[in-house]
Motif scaffolding. Sequence first.
Motif, PDB file in Angstrom:
ATOM      1  N   ARG A 222       0.861  -1.183   0.000  1.00  0.00           N
ATOM      2  CA  ARG A 222       0.000   0.000   0.000  1.00  0.00           C
ATOM      3  C   ARG A 222       0.897   1.233   0.000  1.00  0.00           C
ATOM      4  O   ARG A 222       2.024   1.200   0.491  1.00  0.00           O
ATOM      5  CB  ARG A 222      -0.899   0.023   1.238  1.00  0.00           C
ATOM      6  CG  ARG A 222      -2.053  -0.947   1.187  1.00  0.00           C
ATOM      7  CD  ARG A 222      -2.894  -0.890   2.455  1.00  0.00           C
ATOM      8  NE  ARG A 222      -2.062  -1.092   3.645  1.00  0.00           N
ATOM      9  CZ  ARG A 222      -1.885  -0.176   4.605  1.00  0.00           C
ATOM     10  NH1 ARG A 222      -2.443   1.006   4.528  1.00  0.00           N
ATOM     11  NH2 ARG A 222      -1.121  -0.434   5.650  1.00  0.00           N
TER      12      ARG A 222
ATOM     13  N   VAL B  28      -8.196  -2.280  -4.110  1.00  0.00           N
ATOM     14  CA  VAL B  28      -7.435  -1.929  -2.911  1.00  0.00           C
ATOM     15  C   VAL B  28      -8.060  -0.701  -2.268  1.00  0.00           C
ATOM     16  O   VAL B  28      -8.432   0.239  -2.962  1.00  0.00           O
ATOM     17  CB  VAL B  28      -5.962  -1.637  -3.284  1.00  0.00           C
ATOM     18  CG1 VAL B  28      -5.198  -1.134  -2.070  1.00  0.00           C
ATOM     19  CG2 VAL B  28      -5.310  -2.876  -3.856  1.00  0.00           C
TER      20      VAL B  28
ATOM     21  N   VAL C 238      -1.656   1.392  -5.018  1.00  0.00           N
ATOM     22  CA  VAL C 238      -0.843   0.254  -4.595  1.00  0.00           C
ATOM     23  C   VAL C 238       0.359   0.167  -5.526  1.00  0.00           C
ATOM     24  O   VAL C 238       0.342   0.714  -6.628  1.00  0.00           O
ATOM     25  CB  VAL C 238      -1.686  -1.050  -4.642  1.00  0.00           C
ATOM     26  CG1 VAL C 238      -2.066  -1.417  -6.051  1.00  0.00           C
ATOM     27  CG2 VAL C 238      -0.984  -2.204  -3.956  1.00  0.00           C
TER      28      VAL C 238
END
Length: 174
Positions: A101, A152, A157
């Motif tokens: 992340r 995500v 990401v």
Amino acid sequence: MRSRAIAVTAAAVAAAAALAQPVHAAPLVDGVYRFAALSDGKCLTWPKSYGSIGTASLGACTDDGSTSANWQVRQRPNGTMEVSTPGSNPRTCLRLETDYRVVVSDNCADKYAEWTVSYGSAGPGSVVWADIEHTPGDRSGSWGKLVDSPDVTGRIVVRRAPIEPHYWGLQPVG
């Protein structure tokens, strides 16, 4: 005379072919930029609340009370680049977490805050794209390209898979 005409013609053809080719990625010079996701026109943003620390996400391509789309890009001494939040005190930087992340953190010193940022274009009139890639100076295995990923949280990401480099539209900030 004939050989000179052929040489001039060959040079003109080569120049035209060069213009038709996509421009290869070039390093981005130090400055303040906005990175826009080409799919929906939103920009890579950072939170101004909570001490400017938190998840990088997509948001409006503006500066407002809680977020900003302006990023300071600077060359580091080891050849990588730092993507930081302009004017933050203490300084905060775009950083990769171990789960890939992308966050904004006040830890700008380690390898997870090292990036390669380059730009290019498919020619006159086409969008100028930016390629933001995590490339730590220690050549560790945490490389990958910054992408807008709908699966995500926050949609940002780093992915290791090959990704087309024209994912972000570059918007220089004057």
